[in-house]
Design an enzyme around this catalytic site. Sequence first.
Site, short mmCIF file in Angstrom:
data_model
loop_
_atom_site.label_atom_id
_atom_site.label_comp_id
_atom_site.label_asym_id
_atom_site.label_seq_id
_atom_site.Cartn_x
_atom_site.Cartn_y
_atom_site.Cartn_z
N HIS A 8 33.23 38.63 53.75
CA HIS A 8 33.16 37.09 53.48
C HIS A 8 34.19 36.41 54.19
CE1 HIS A 8 36.13 37.21 50.76
NE2 HIS A 8 35.66 38.07 50.17
N GLN A 20 40.21 38.80 42.93
CA GLN A 20 38.87 38.36 42.93
C GLN A 20 37.87 39.31 42.28
OE1 GLN A 20 37.82 35.12 46.24
NE2 GLN A 20 38.51 37.09 47.29
N GLU A 81 31.97 43.80 45.35
CA GLU A 81 33.45 44.33 45.39
C GLU A 81 33.81 45.21 44.11
OE1 GLU A 81 35.63 45.08 47.08
OE2 GLU A 81 36.96 43.53 47.83
#
Length: 203
Positions: A8, A20, A81
């Site tokens: 991304h 994140q 992720e």
Amino acid sequence: MEIYLIRHGETDYNKQRRLQGIGDIPLNARGIELARRTAEGLLDVPFDKIYTSPLIRAKKTAEIIRGSRDIEIIPTDSLLEISFGDYEGLTVREEDYNIPDPEFRNFFEAPHLYHTPPNGESIEQMRERTTSFIRQVMEDPKQEGKTILMASHGAAIRGILSGLQGLPVSRFWEGGVHKNCAVSLIRAEKGKFEIVFENRVYY
């Protein structure tokens, strides 16, 4: 079959070096610009199918790369992720480091010694999840000859590439962390695959 893996675009968490994981952090202005420039670089690629992590930063990247192509974007948790559990949102940058585990940097520097955070996902679990998915796609006769885009995340893409190559966890980061919007190409045919290129940027 050709599979284009793309990380991304940039987010504010990337700039701040905050974890994140599965937190749903949007692209920032630079991240959108990087995705647009990458879309220009991939304009002539005849994508047949697009899979994406359901997180907004990957989905938005996939949408920008798709452009005007009439292709459904299919979200799948298999491309999520790695989860950092209770540590998500914390900062790994040295001057702002606030992660309870003083050895957390093993995630990047010595992954075989990494301690999975509370309520997080291990590197091995993530690698099994992502690699199983891409193998399933590669072995599906309905996908034969297709050109596929997969929008995902830095660690998840390393999970796919290291998993396909059968590397030990100690070599998980071999090749380095991919840049935002970097592209890797896997070519697969009749059960065999090759990594044509890795971590290529178009900006």
